[in-house]
Scaffold this motif. Structure first.
Motif, PDB file in Angstrom:
ATOM      1  N   ALA A  96       0.864  -1.189   0.000  1.00 26.64           N
ATOM      2  CA  ALA A  96       0.000   0.000   0.000  1.00 26.64           C
ATOM      3  C   ALA A  96       0.893   1.229   0.000  1.00 26.64           C
ATOM      4  CB  ALA A  96      -0.894   0.003   1.227  1.00 26.64           C
ATOM      5  N   LEU A  97       0.443   2.248  -0.709  1.00 28.11           N
ATOM      6  CA  LEU A  97       1.253   3.461  -0.847  1.00 28.11           C
ATOM      7  C   LEU A  97       0.407   4.684  -0.566  1.00 28.11           C
ATOM      8  CD1 LEU A  97       3.225   3.613  -4.239  1.00 28.11           C
ATOM      9  CD2 LEU A  97       4.164   3.685  -1.920  1.00 28.11           C
ATOM     10  N   VAL A  98       0.946   5.603   0.223  1.00 30.17           N
ATOM     11  CA  VAL A  98       0.305   6.913   0.348  1.00 30.17           C
ATOM     12  C   VAL A  98       1.202   7.882  -0.410  1.00 30.17           C
ATOM     13  CG1 VAL A  98      -0.451   8.751   1.892  1.00 30.17           C
ATOM     14  CG2 VAL A  98      -0.682   6.357   2.599  1.00 30.17           C
ATOM     15  N   VAL A  99       0.650   8.488  -1.447  1.00 34.10           N
ATOM     16  CA  VAL A  99       1.419   9.422  -2.274  1.00 34.10           C
ATOM     17  C   VAL A  99       0.924  10.830  -1.979  1.00 34.10           C
ATOM     18  CG1 VAL A  99       1.939  10.145  -4.635  1.00 34.10           C
ATOM     19  CG2 VAL A  99       1.750   7.712  -4.097  1.00 34.10           C
ATOM     20  N   ILE A 100       1.839  11.689  -1.551  1.00 27.70           N
ATOM     21  CA  ILE A 100       1.478  13.077  -1.247  1.00 27.70           C
ATOM     22  C   ILE A 100       2.146  13.939  -2.300  1.00 27.70           C
ATOM     23  CG2 ILE A 100       1.487  14.887   0.526  1.00 27.70           C
ATOM     24  CD1 ILE A 100       2.201  12.563   2.559  1.00 27.70           C
ATOM     25  N   GLY A 101       1.356  14.518  -3.181  1.00 26.09           N
ATOM     26  CA  GLY A 101       1.966  15.294  -4.252  1.00 26.09           C
ATOM     27  C   GLY A 101       0.911  16.042  -5.039  1.00 26.09           C
ATOM     28  N   GLY A 102       1.360  16.702  -6.073  1.00 23.50           N
ATOM     29  CA  GLY A 102       0.451  17.493  -6.895  1.00 23.50           C
ATOM     30  C   GLY A 102      -0.123  16.671  -8.040  1.00 23.50           C
ATOM     31  N   ASP A 103      -0.691  17.395  -8.950  1.00 23.53           N
ATOM     32  CA  ASP A 103      -1.373  16.823 -10.097  1.00 23.53           C
ATOM     33  C   ASP A 103      -0.502  15.791 -10.845  1.00 23.53           C
ATOM     34  OD1 ASP A 103      -2.563  16.558 -12.578  1.00 23.53           O
ATOM     35  OD2 ASP A 103      -1.921  18.542 -13.244  1.00 23.53           O
ATOM     36  N   GLY A 104       0.733  16.163 -11.171  1.00 27.47           N
ATOM     37  CA  GLY A 104       1.616  15.276 -11.922  1.00 27.47           C
ATOM     38  C   GLY A 104       1.939  14.012 -11.132  1.00 27.47           C
ATOM     39  N   SER A 105       2.198  14.190  -9.843  1.00 22.97           N
ATOM     40  CA  SER A 105       2.568  13.041  -9.002  1.00 22.97           C
ATOM     41  C   SER A 105       1.396  12.084  -8.845  1.00 22.97           C
ATOM     42  CB  SER A 105       2.991  13.527  -7.617  1.00 22.97           C
ATOM     43  OG  SER A 105       3.980  14.501  -7.757  1.00 22.97           O
ATOM     44  N   VAL A 143      -3.295   5.538  -2.039  1.00 24.82           N
ATOM     45  CA  VAL A 143      -4.141   6.648  -1.611  1.00 24.82           C
ATOM     46  C   VAL A 143      -3.387   7.935  -1.938  1.00 24.82           C
ATOM     47  CG1 VAL A 143      -5.304   7.772   0.323  1.00 24.82           C
ATOM     48  CG2 VAL A 143      -5.147   5.288   0.258  1.00 24.82           C
ATOM     49  N   GLY A 144      -4.081   8.875  -2.568  1.00 28.64           N
ATOM     50  CA  GLY A 144      -3.442  10.146  -2.932  1.00 28.64           C
ATOM     51  C   GLY A 144      -3.861  11.265  -1.992  1.00 28.64           C
ATOM     52  N   LEU A 145      -2.881  12.058  -1.548  1.00 22.20           N
ATOM     53  CA  LEU A 145      -3.165  13.302  -0.822  1.00 22.20           C
ATOM     54  C   LEU A 145      -2.610  14.421  -1.692  1.00 22.20           C
ATOM     55  CD1 LEU A 145      -2.126  12.714   2.908  1.00 22.20           C
ATOM     56  CD2 LEU A 145      -4.264  12.211   1.788  1.00 22.20           C
ATOM     57  N   VAL A 146      -3.337  15.527  -1.787  1.00 22.57           N
ATOM     58  CA  VAL A 146      -2.872  16.561  -2.708  1.00 22.57           C
ATOM     59  C   VAL A 146      -2.023  17.587  -1.969  1.00 22.57           C
ATOM     60  CG1 VAL A 146      -3.538  17.962  -4.661  1.00 22.57           C
ATOM     61  CG2 VAL A 146      -5.152  16.294  -3.761  1.00 22.57           C
ATOM     62  N   GLY A 147      -0.735  17.534  -2.211  1.00 22.75           N
ATOM     63  CA  GLY A 147       0.201  18.502  -1.634  1.00 22.75           C
ATOM     64  C   GLY A 147       0.751  19.355  -2.756  1.00 22.75           C
TER      65      GLY A 147
END
Ligand code: F6P
Length: 365
Positions: A96-105, A143-147
Motif C-alpha cells: 500500500a502506498l500513500v502518495v502526497i503530491g500534486g497533479d503530476g505526481s 491513496v493520494g493526498l494533494v500537496g
C-alpha cells in the motif's frame, strides 16, 4: 504486519510533513508498519526506503518542505522505471502506498495503479519475482493526498500548502507595498502557480492589487496593454501613489502567448512614466513553516489516508483524499486526475472577480 509506503513527490509544499507525521502515527496506532520512501518516486526506482518509528516524526508539524525528500522523477515516467519501482515494492513487502503530491505526481500514482497487474506479470516472466510474490502482492492500494502550493487539483477545495504559500505572498506584497508607497513606484509581482491562477487571484484580492493576470482569464482584447494603462493612468491621475500588478507565472494573452512580468513593467515605465520594478517571489512561496490550515489539512487527511488503506478491497478504486465544504472527501483518484486535466483548474473565479470589483468598479473588464 502490513507494510505501507509513504512518499512525497513533485514540488514540496508546506504541510507535507504534517501529512507524513499523521500517516506514520496513525499507521502505528492501527498496527501497520509505515515505511518512508525517499525523494518521491526516485526512492522507489533506486530502492531507498526504510521504516519510520513513532519518534522519527516528532517535531514535524512546524517544519516546511518535506523531510523525506521529493523529486520530479523522470525515470518513473517510463514503464521501465515503473517496473523497477514495482519490483522494489514487492521485494520490500509493501502493498500500500500513500502518495502526497500534486497533479503530476498523482497522475503517476494512477498510472502505477492501472499498470500494476501487467507490471507484476512482466516481473514474473523475467524471473524478477516468483509465483508466491505475484500472488501475495496482486493488489497495490494507493491513496493520494494533494500537496501543492498551486491549488490546481480538481475534486478538492484546497491542496496542502496553498494557504501557507498565500500567506507568504501576502506578507511579501505588504512589504513591497510599503516601499512602493514610499518611492511612488509601480511594482509587478510575479507569483507561482504553474498553469493555475489561484495564488495570483487570491493574493490580488488580499492585497487590493490594481491589475491582475491569470492563465484562466486571459485579457479578452488584443490591445490589453492600452486597456491596462488607461485604467492605471486613471488611478495615477486620481492621486494614487503606487501601483501593484500581480502576474501569475502562467499568465497568457488571448492568443495563448505568455504575458511576461518584465514586459508589463516596461509598459508601466514607458507609457505611465512610473519608476517600475519586478519582484519575482519564487521559491520563498514554498519554503517556511506551514500555517495552521496546512498543519490541520495534512493531519486530518493523513489520518483518513490510513483509514482508506484499511478499508480498501481489491475492487475499490484508489482514492484521493480531498476537502469540500470543510468536510474531508474521498473520490476515486482516476476521476480527480481526469477532471483536473479536463478542467485544468480547481478554482471558481466568479466570486473572486466580484470581490475584486470592490477595489474599483472599473476593475471588471
Ligand atoms: O507546482 C509547484 C511549483 O512551485 C509551481 O508553482 C512552479 O511552477 C513549480 O513548482 C516550480 O518548480 P521547481 O521548484 O521545480 O522550479
Amino acid at each position: 504486519k502490513r507494510r505501507i509506503g509513504i512518499l512525497t513527490s513533485g514540488g514540496d509544499s508546506q504541510g507535507m510533513n504534517a501529512a507524513v507525521r499523521a500517516v506514520v502515527r496513525m499507521a502505528h496506532v492501527k498496527g501497520l508498519d509505515p515505511w518512508a520512501i525517499y525523494d518521491g518516486y526516485q526512492g522507489l526506482v533506486d530502492n531507498v526506503m526504510r521504516p519510520l518509528a513513532w519518534a522519527d516524526v516528532q517535531g514535524l508539524l512546524r517544519l516546511g518542505g518535506t523531510v523525506i525528500g521529493t523529486a520530479r522523477c523522470l525515470a518513473f515516467r517510463e514503464r521501465a522505471g515503473r517496473l523497477t519501482a514495482a519490483q522494489h515494492l514487492v521485494e520490500n513487502g509493501i502493498d500500500a502506498l500513500v502518495v502526497i503530491g500534486g497533479d503530476g505526481s498523482l497522475t503517476g500514482a494512477d498510472r502505477l495503479r492501472a499498470e500494476w497487474g501487467s507490471l507484476l506479470d512482466e516481473l514474473l516472466a523475467t524471473n524478477r519475482i516468483d509465483q508466491v510474490q505475484r500472488a501475495t502482492y496482486a493488489h497495490l492500494n494507493i491513496v493520494g493526498l494533494v500537496g501543492s502550493i498551486d491549488n490546481d487539483m480538481s475534486s478538492t477545495d484546497m491542496t496542502i500548502g496553498c494557504v501557507s504559500a498565500l500567506h507568504r505572498i501576502c506578507e511579501a506584497v505588504d512589504a513591497i507595498e510599503a516601499t512602493a508607497l514610499s518611492h511612488g513606484r509601480a511594482f509587478v509581482v510575479e507569483v507561482m502557480g504553474r498553469h493555475c491562477g489561484w495564488l495570483a487571484l487570491t493574493a490580488a484580492l488580499a492585497s487590493a492589487a490594481d491589475w491582475l493576470f491569470v492563465p484562466e482569464r486571459p485579457p479578452l482584447v488584443d490591445n490589453w496593454e492600452e486597456e491596462m494603462c488607461a485604467h492605471l493612468k486613471k488611478l495615477k491621475d486620481r492621486g494614487q501613489k503606487k501601483i501593484l500588478v500581480i502576474v501569475s507565472e502562467g499568465a497568457i494573452d488571448k492568443n495563448l502567448k505568455p504575458i511576461k512580468s518584465e514586459y508589463v513593467r516596461d509598459l508601466l515605465a514607458a507609457k505611465l512614466k512610473f519608476d517600475a520594478r519586478v519582484t519575482t517571489l519564487g521559491h520563498v512561496q514554498r519554503g517556511g513553516s506551514p500555517c495552521f490550515y496546512d498543519r490541520y489539512l495534512g493531519t486530518v487527511q493523513g489520518v483518513r489516508a490510513v483509514d482508506e488503506i484499511l478499508r480498501a478491497t481489491p475492487e475499490t478504486p484508489s482514492p484521493m483524499i480531498g476537502i469540500s465544504n470543510n468536510k474531508i472527501t474521498v473520490e476515486p483518484l482516476v476521476q480527480a486526475v481526469t477532471l483536473t486535466h479536463a478542467v485544468s483548474t480547481a478554482i471558481d473565479a466568479k466570486d473572486f472577480a466580484r470581490a475584486m470589483e470592490l477595489r474599483d468598479p472599473e476593475f471588471a473588464t
